[in-house]
Design an enzyme around this catalytic site. Structure first.
Site, PDB file in Angstrom:
ATOM      1  CG  HIS A   1       0.380   4.350  -5.464  1.00  0.00           C
ATOM      2  ND1 HIS A   1       0.267   4.829  -4.179  1.00  0.00           N
ATOM      3  CD2 HIS A   1       1.059   3.170  -5.375  1.00  0.00           C
ATOM      4  CE1 HIS A   1       0.838   3.977  -3.343  1.00  0.00           C
ATOM      5  NE2 HIS A   1       1.326   2.963  -4.044  1.00  0.00           N
TER       6      HIS A   1
ATOM      7  CB  CYS B   1       2.117   6.973  -2.039  1.00  0.00           C
ATOM      8  SG  CYS B   1       1.210   7.956  -3.245  1.00  0.00           S
TER       9      CYS B   1
END
Length: 499
Positions: free
Chosen positions: A447, A118
């Protein structure tokens, strides 16, 4: 020019129709021709033309419509008319505005997560939003060679740019529902081995720091493009280093440079501006060349050149010995949508930039007033001639934004200084265009996501959660200032005001 013909296009529901008419043609002639092509009855036709075509049928369309131009036509074709139902149903019209946008707009494309990637996906989306950089990469020709940087292994940096180009082409063409940047990832891991680090127990690839990737991609692009790339991001400083115990021990460095500003975060930092000023004014301990003893020096940096694009890094991560990891400072630090850095410049440079800033602000005020006026002008819903479906409302807004964008850019440009350098911001003001965020407690977990502003609508933002893309309100961006383990701003991308 009487009796001659001219050609132009009309655009309706995503299709473009070429039209040839006499320069003596009236709006009635145009509507009749458009009705043949689109099946939109003349009475329902609305044209996005300055001056309007919805009044007298005898109005001559030339020169209201310019040769070679494309005019947006709004109106529902006869075959697609649907009578209003007696009772309320859950149709598109019942959706919230942001939901309607997602129904009709072609949302941008996201990147597939390939396992803790990510950080790569969010960084690529932020870089793609920088239009000058995007165009440079999309137009890159590998046969043109690399810059004369003298860097070792230039070929691998060239390969990184080639793979970035492939990714950007897929984003632009929307060839797939999502893009899989696997070749770029493998090339990055070959060039920068830290991104190939694996977990000692599970053997999977570790999460990485998006800021570190951002820096390394800048390094590769600097090698490949040289000054052509660097000038758009180069911040130049005048640095004064002074011994706090000896007024005679002063060193001034005129031409230090960097590609980003750092926002330092302490226990009292509440606003980004404070963190930036703290990063430009530091105290260090070093040995004095005059006395031979250690002394405390003040280091003051003043900006002497502002780039077209300004990158701000929140220094949220620090090395924690007890965990042997980069831990995260969770403190909330508010950032502005419009950033004025006048107080961070050298006095001479500030005087130049503030003068231009004040002129651009006048244009901005006029622009905002015009936009408010347009919003007040609503079509009369009681008239069948003016009924607009949600799709037409969306297309109308896009057409308005597109037609006015270039006009206002030209207005801003009139006030740019004549001696403006290539890649320099004409004023001292920036507008926020993108944010890379981190969710979690340290850089090796959690994330990363990107929040990117729409290029035409300043109030519309896109959230890029890997391959899941959605529209979010501007208010959502304000919540990215931090204050916990939820999405916290890490890298902010700003673009020069009026550019």
């Amino acid at each position: 020019m009487s009796g001659e013909t001219f050609e132009f296009n009309i655009r309706h529901s995503g299709k473009v129709y070429p039209i040839t008419l006499s320069t003596d043609a009236t709006s009635a002639d145009l509507k009749s021709k458009a009705e043949e092509l689109t099946q939109v009855p003349s009475a329902r036709q609305k044209y996005m033309v300055k001056g309007g075509l919805s009044g007298e049928e005898s109005i001559k369309i030339y020169p209201l419509i310019k040769p070679g131009s494309t005019v947006m036509l709004l109106g529902t074709p006869d075959a697609n008319l649907i009578s209003k139902p007696a009772k309320k149903n859950n149709f598109i019209e019942d959706l919230a505005p942001e939901q309607q946008v997602q129904q009709f707009a072609q949302l941008p494309v996201g990147f597939k997560n390939m396992g803790n990637t990510c950080y790569l996906n969010a960084t690529l989306q932020a870089l793609y939003r920088v239009n000058d950089l995007r165009d440079m990469i999309l137009n890159y020709n590998p046969s043109q060679g690399v810059s004369n940087s003298g860097a070792q292994d230039e070929e691998i940096h060239k390969q990184i740019v080639i793979e970035m180009k492939r990714c950007f082409e897929n984003l632009q063409n929307k060839s797939f529902k999502s893009v899989l940047p696997i070749v770029l990832l493998n090339t990055l891991r070959k060039c920068y081995p830290q991104f190939a680090e694996r977990d000692s127990q599970g053997g999977f690839y570790k999460q990485q720091d998006a800021e570190e990737l951002f820096t390394q991609l800048f390094h590769s692009m600097s090698i490949v493009f040289g000054d052509k790339f660097s000038e758009d991001f180069r911040i130049q400083f005048k640095t004064t280093i002074k011994d706090t115990a000896n007024d005679n021990d002063i060193t001034v460095k005129e031409n230090e440079s960097d590609s980003k500003l750092q926002c330092h975060i302490s226990g009292t930092t509440n606003f980004m501006r404070n963190g930036l000023l703290e990063g430009l004014n530091e105290k260090i301990e070093k040995r004095s060349d005059l006395t031979g003893a250690n002394s405390i020096y003040s280091v003051e940096k003043k900006i002497s050149r502002l780039p077209k694009f300004l990158t701000v890094q929140y220094v949220r991560f620090f090395w924690k010995r007890s965990t042997n990891k980069k831990s995260k400072i969770l403190r909330k630090v508010v950032f502005p949508f419009q950033l004025d850095v006048a107080d961070m410049l050298t006095p001479e440079y500030a005087a130049e930039k503030v003068k231009v800033r004040d002129e651009l602000r006048k244009v901005e005020k006029e622009k905002n007033e015009k936009e408010r006026e347009i919003k007040r002008r609503k079509f009369d819903p009681s008239s069948s001639e003016n009924v607009m479906t949600p799709r037409e409302q969306y297309e109308t807004q896009v057409a308005l934004n597109e037609s006015e964008k270039d006009q206002w850019l030209e207005e801003y440009k009139k006030h740019f200084p004549p001696n403006l350098e290539k890649g320099e911001n004409p004023s001292c003001v920036y507008n926020l265009i993108g944010v890379i965020t981190h969710q979690g407690a340290n850089s090796e977990s959690g994330h990363y996501q990107a929040f990117i502003r729409d290029e035409l609508d300043e109030n519309k933002w896109y959230k890029f959660n890997d391959d899941k893309v959605s529209v979010v309100e501007k208010e959502k961006i304000e919540s990215l200032a931090g204050g916990g383990e939820s999405d916290s701003a890490l890298i902010l991308m700003y673009k020069g005001f009026g550019l």
